[in-house]
Design a protein around this motif. Structure first.
Motif, mmCIF file in Angstrom:
data_model
loop_
_atom_site.group_PDB
_atom_site.id
_atom_site.type_symbol
_atom_site.label_atom_id
_atom_site.label_comp_id
_atom_site.label_asym_id
_atom_site.label_seq_id
_atom_site.Cartn_x
_atom_site.Cartn_y
_atom_site.Cartn_z
ATOM 1 N N GLU A 11 -18.847 151.966 64.975
ATOM 2 C CA GLU A 11 -17.762 151.010 65.205
ATOM 3 C C GLU A 11 -17.467 150.225 63.942
ATOM 4 O OE1 GLU A 11 -16.610 148.850 69.066
ATOM 5 O OE2 GLU A 11 -18.797 148.985 69.083
ATOM 6 N N ASP A 12 -16.236 150.207 63.513
ATOM 7 C CA ASP A 12 -15.783 149.305 62.458
ATOM 8 C C ASP A 12 -14.436 148.763 62.935
ATOM 9 O OD1 ASP A 12 -13.780 151.248 61.860
ATOM 10 O OD2 ASP A 12 -15.213 152.333 60.635
ATOM 11 N N PHE A 13 -13.838 147.826 62.185
ATOM 12 C CA PHE A 13 -12.602 147.195 62.672
ATOM 13 C C PHE A 13 -11.492 148.228 62.892
ATOM 14 C CE2 PHE A 13 -13.238 142.524 61.031
ATOM 15 C CZ PHE A 13 -14.409 142.444 61.745
ATOM 16 N N VAL A 14 -11.436 149.263 62.023
ATOM 17 C CA VAL A 14 -10.359 150.261 62.166
ATOM 18 C C VAL A 14 -10.504 150.958 63.520
ATOM 19 C CG1 VAL A 14 -9.253 152.308 61.184
ATOM 20 C CG2 VAL A 14 -10.318 150.640 59.669
ATOM 21 N N ASN A 15 -11.721 151.402 63.821
ATOM 22 C CA ASN A 15 -11.920 152.110 65.087
ATOM 23 C C ASN A 15 -11.694 151.208 66.294
ATOM 24 O OD1 ASN A 15 -12.378 154.770 64.394
ATOM 25 N ND2 ASN A 15 -14.526 154.401 63.862
ATOM 26 N N ILE A 16 -12.152 149.959 66.178
ATOM 27 C CA ILE A 16 -11.952 149.036 67.315
ATOM 28 C C ILE A 16 -10.450 148.856 67.565
ATOM 29 C CG2 ILE A 16 -12.279 146.654 68.127
ATOM 30 C CD1 ILE A 16 -14.889 146.577 66.431
ATOM 31 N N LEU B 205 -21.345 142.731 46.184
ATOM 32 C CA LEU B 205 -22.121 142.820 47.428
ATOM 33 C C LEU B 205 -21.244 142.487 48.647
ATOM 34 C CD1 LEU B 205 -24.910 142.826 49.051
ATOM 35 C CD2 LEU B 205 -24.925 140.357 48.649
ATOM 36 N N ILE B 206 -20.512 141.354 48.547
ATOM 37 C CA ILE B 206 -19.700 140.936 49.703
ATOM 38 C C ILE B 206 -18.575 141.946 49.950
ATOM 39 C CG2 ILE B 206 -18.232 139.086 50.647
ATOM 40 C CD1 ILE B 206 -21.231 138.387 50.447
ATOM 41 N N GLU B 207 -18.013 142.484 48.874
ATOM 42 C CA GLU B 207 -16.954 143.482 49.037
ATOM 43 C C GLU B 207 -17.489 144.725 49.756
ATOM 44 O OE1 GLU B 207 -14.442 143.105 45.694
ATOM 45 O OE2 GLU B 207 -13.680 145.125 45.944
ATOM 46 N N GLU B 208 -18.692 145.166 49.348
ATOM 47 C CA GLU B 208 -19.312 146.333 50.000
ATOM 48 C C GLU B 208 -19.513 146.045 51.492
ATOM 49 O OE1 GLU B 208 -20.606 149.351 48.753
ATOM 50 O OE2 GLU B 208 -19.658 148.925 46.828
ATOM 51 N N ILE B 209 -20.117 144.861 51.773
ATOM 52 C CA ILE B 209 -20.432 144.521 53.172
ATOM 53 C C ILE B 209 -19.143 144.463 54.000
ATOM 54 C CG2 ILE B 209 -21.262 142.667 54.695
ATOM 55 C CD1 ILE B 209 -23.348 141.932 52.585
ATOM 56 N N MET B 210 -18.132 143.719 53.488
ATOM 57 C CA MET B 210 -16.923 143.524 54.296
ATOM 58 C C MET B 210 -16.137 144.821 54.448
ATOM 59 S SD MET B 210 -17.193 140.451 55.324
ATOM 60 C CE MET B 210 -15.704 140.440 56.246
ATOM 61 N N CYS B 211 -16.075 145.636 53.366
ATOM 62 C CA CYS B 211 -15.328 146.900 53.487
ATOM 63 C C CYS B 211 -16.014 147.809 54.506
ATOM 64 C CB CYS B 211 -15.203 147.590 52.139
ATOM 65 S SG CYS B 211 -13.934 146.829 51.122
ATOM 66 N N GLY C 222 -15.233 150.776 57.456
ATOM 67 C CA GLY C 222 -16.225 151.838 57.699
ATOM 68 C C GLY C 222 -16.916 152.313 56.445
ATOM 69 N N ARG C 223 -16.248 152.212 55.300
ATOM 70 C CA ARG C 223 -16.895 152.519 54.028
ATOM 71 C C ARG C 223 -16.128 151.844 52.893
ATOM 72 N NH1 ARG C 223 -15.177 157.817 51.327
ATOM 73 N NH2 ARG C 223 -13.533 158.722 52.597
ATOM 74 N N SER C 224 -16.765 151.812 51.725
ATOM 75 C CA SER C 224 -16.109 151.043 50.666
ATOM 76 C C SER C 224 -15.666 151.912 49.503
ATOM 77 C CB SER C 224 -17.063 149.969 50.150
ATOM 78 O OG SER C 224 -18.213 150.580 49.618
ATOM 79 N N LYS C 225 -16.204 153.121 49.410
ATOM 80 C CA LYS C 225 -15.853 153.936 48.237
ATOM 81 C C LYS C 225 -14.937 155.101 48.625
ATOM 82 C CE LYS C 225 -19.749 152.743 45.386
ATOM 83 N NZ LYS C 225 -20.364 151.818 46.335
ATOM 84 N N TYR C 226 -13.854 155.218 47.899
ATOM 85 C CA TYR C 226 -12.930 156.333 48.106
ATOM 86 C C TYR C 226 -12.626 156.936 46.743
ATOM 87 C CZ TYR C 226 -12.101 154.677 52.832
ATOM 88 O OH TYR C 226 -12.261 154.311 54.135
ATOM 89 N N GLU C 227 -12.768 158.274 46.647
ATOM 90 C CA GLU C 227 -12.494 158.900 45.348
ATOM 91 C C GLU C 227 -11.003 158.825 45.008
ATOM 92 O OE1 GLU C 227 -15.092 160.984 47.184
ATOM 93 O OE2 GLU C 227 -16.210 159.500 46.014
ATOM 94 N N GLN C 228 -10.142 158.965 46.039
ATOM 95 C CA GLN C 228 -8.701 159.129 45.792
ATOM 96 C C GLN C 228 -8.046 157.887 45.196
ATOM 97 O OE1 GLN C 228 -10.373 159.214 48.748
ATOM 98 N NE2 GLN C 228 -9.027 160.085 50.314
#
Ligand code: HEM
Length: 510
Positions: A266-271, A181-187, A192-198
């Protein structure tokens, strides 16, 4: 052939070491400065052998014999261990600026872009600028509030899945679901998102966390580092390369999305991207233009510092609540009185929940997730409380020992008893030293608010929506409460429990 070279190198070092001891040491002694007391040391490794598998506990035992300001030699690194609130105040408040730097450790050099993030960079204009940037642009109260919907959404998903588990009496691996849960929230907040297929981002983060938290001989006996006997240098280089590739993909993806859609979330990357190539601070003519490497290092620090910390606190709090049905009931009653039993807890309910505050304070006192905080390094020689501390000495603050000090917390210091905080308000802003789970002074945690709101909301929600019992009719008093040492201090064994849904049938939970 290789063997001969190795023997030659070893002899050269031992010879140099003995020369150093013979000719330099007496000179040091002749300076009339008292050293803090500490145990006798062995050649080369010093006192490293005394740390054991749980260094916070071993150091606590040693401090009972040698005092709250204790001197150790960890390999070649002179080290001071601070183990009382009074002593901590001297290091983190009175002389904070002298101890506001961090030692360079190999894992952070290799993984965190030569310590260009926040947590491991040395004190100076660069750290000050990055710290200001993170405090104002990423971790400010308004940003913490802005990310509220992410916490609500992810927690709603977890409550639904636990409700299903409760219908069939399933045993839940609480440590794992809280960690996810915390990993999902923080990512989502940071990337901006937590799941990447690559790629398997979660696995890489876990590897980086383990490497930064591991005990690397290269940091204590630097000449041994060249041999990489633990294989950690190779592992750091491999993880660092993979993480860099991942961060490049994430940043590029954000850059492309911004070109197409200006109204991106807005997420940290965009900021951070929005201020790339701009000067972020002018200080004594130091002008930091933030570049792509700075951004990657900051993002990595946020991920490393933000995920395991909050999930570990929640895991310990739930363990203690299950072990103490009286406290669990008090907390559930408080939440039901404020919120009723027809809806989930909202973030704006939290400031009315005083007993919840006490439960969280008590958990942080007994289980500071960074039991030795993050090491500091002395920036200039200084005499503290009559003891001479040489420039470059490493300083470790034993927050675990401070939180369990019998002189401060009375003879029931080891007991989980939230009521001890009834008249003791904690705001962790550097005024109290009796419990310092977020550190203190200039290097104290800048994520306190984000950490606390996340921890409080998740604990409140999980005990409001569910009753919890241990599997296999295990008695709460038999729950294993041993800890593991690392970058954070999680439970040694995962917490398993069976939830049963306790809100009214027509309760809303989205
Ligand atoms: C309940 C959760 C948390 C706890 C218990 C915690 C604890 C700590 C501690 C003990 C330190 C070292 C302080 C010192 O050396 O004096 C620290 C530093 C730090 N924390 Fe946290 N933390 C938490 C959550 C977070 C979050 C959510 C973030 C950001 C996403 C964060 C970011 C950082 C950073 C960047 C540093 C390094 C600061 C510096 O060196 O200037 N922490 N934290």
């Amino acid at each position: 052939m290789h063997f001969h070279i190795l023997v030659f190198i070893l002899f050269t070092f031992i010879f140099t070491y003995l020369l150093f001891k013979l000719f330099l040491h007496p000179k040091e002694k002749s300076i009339n400065n008292k050293k803090a007391p500490g145990p006798a040391k062995l050649p080369i490794i010093g006192n490293l052998h005394l740390l054991g598998t749980l260094p916070h506990r071993s150091l606590h035992s040693l401090s009972i014999k040698y005092g709250p300001i204790m001197s150790l030699q960890l390999g070649q690194v002179p080290t001071i261990i601070v183990s009382s609130s009074k002593a901590a105040e001297l290091f983190l408040k009175t002389h904070d600026i002298v101890f506001a730097s961090r030692p360079k450790i190999q894992a952070s050099k290799l993984i965190s872009y030569d310590s260009k993030g926040l947590a491991f960079s040395e004190y100076g204009p660069y750290w000050r600028s990055v710290r200001k940037l993170c405090t104002l642009k990423l971790l400010s109260p308004s940003k913490v509030e802005m990310f509220g919907p992410i916490r609500k959404e992810e927690l709603g998903v977890l409550v639904k899945s636990l409700e299903k588990a409760s219908m069939v009496g399933e045993v839940v691996n609480v440590s794992e679901v809280v960690g996810n849960l915390i990993e999902e929230i923080m990512c989502k907040i940071i990337l901006g998102r937590s799941k990447y297929e690559q790629f398997d981002l979660k696995k890489l983060i876990q590897e980086a966390l383990a490497l930064i938290g591991s005990f690397n001989m290269a940091d204590y006996v630097p000449w041994l580092g060249a041999f990489d006997l633990q294989g950690l240098t190779r592992a750091c280089k491999r993880v660092s390369k993979s993480l860099d590739e991942v961060l490049e993909v994430i940043i590029t993806e954000h850059e492309q999305a911004t070109k197409i859609d200006k109204t991106h979330r807005e997420d940290f990357v965009n900021i951070l991207l929005s201020i790339m190539h701009q000067p972020i601070e002018f200080e004594n003519e130091h002008n930091l233009i933030i570049d792509r490497t700075n951004i990657k290092a900051i993002l990595l620090d946020m991920i490393v510092a933000g995920i395991d910390t909050s999930s570990t606190v929640i895991e310990w709090a739930l363990s203690e609540l299950i072990r103490h049905p009286r406290v669990m009931k008090n907390l559930q009653d408080e939440i039901t009185n404020e919120v009723g039993n027809k809806r989930m807890v909202e973030e704006n309910d939290l400031n009315k929940l005083n007993y919840l505050d006490m439960v969280v304070n008590e958990t942080l006192r007994l289980y500071p997730v960074g039991p030795l905080l993050i090491p500091r390094e002395c920036r200039e020689s200084r005499t503290i409380d009559g003891y001479f501390i040489k420039k470059k000495t490493r300083v470790m603050i034993n927050a675990w020992a401070i939180g369990r000090d019998l002189n401060v917390w009375s003879e029931n210091a080891d007991e989980f008893y939230p009521e001890r905080f009834i008249d003791k308000k904690m705001n962790y802003q550097g005024q109290e030293f009796d419990s310092i789970p977020f550190g203190s002074g200039r290097r104290r945690c800048p994520g306190i608010q984000l950490g606390l709101v996340t921890v409080k909301l998740v604990i409140a929600q999980l005990v409001h929506c569910f009753n919890w019992k241990l599997p296999y009719n295990m008695s709460p008093s038999n729950l294993n409460m041993e800890e593991k040492f690392g970058l954070t201090m999680p439970r040694a064994q995962h917490l398993y429990a069976i939830p049963s849904y306790r809100l009214a049938g027509d309760a809303k939970h989205e």
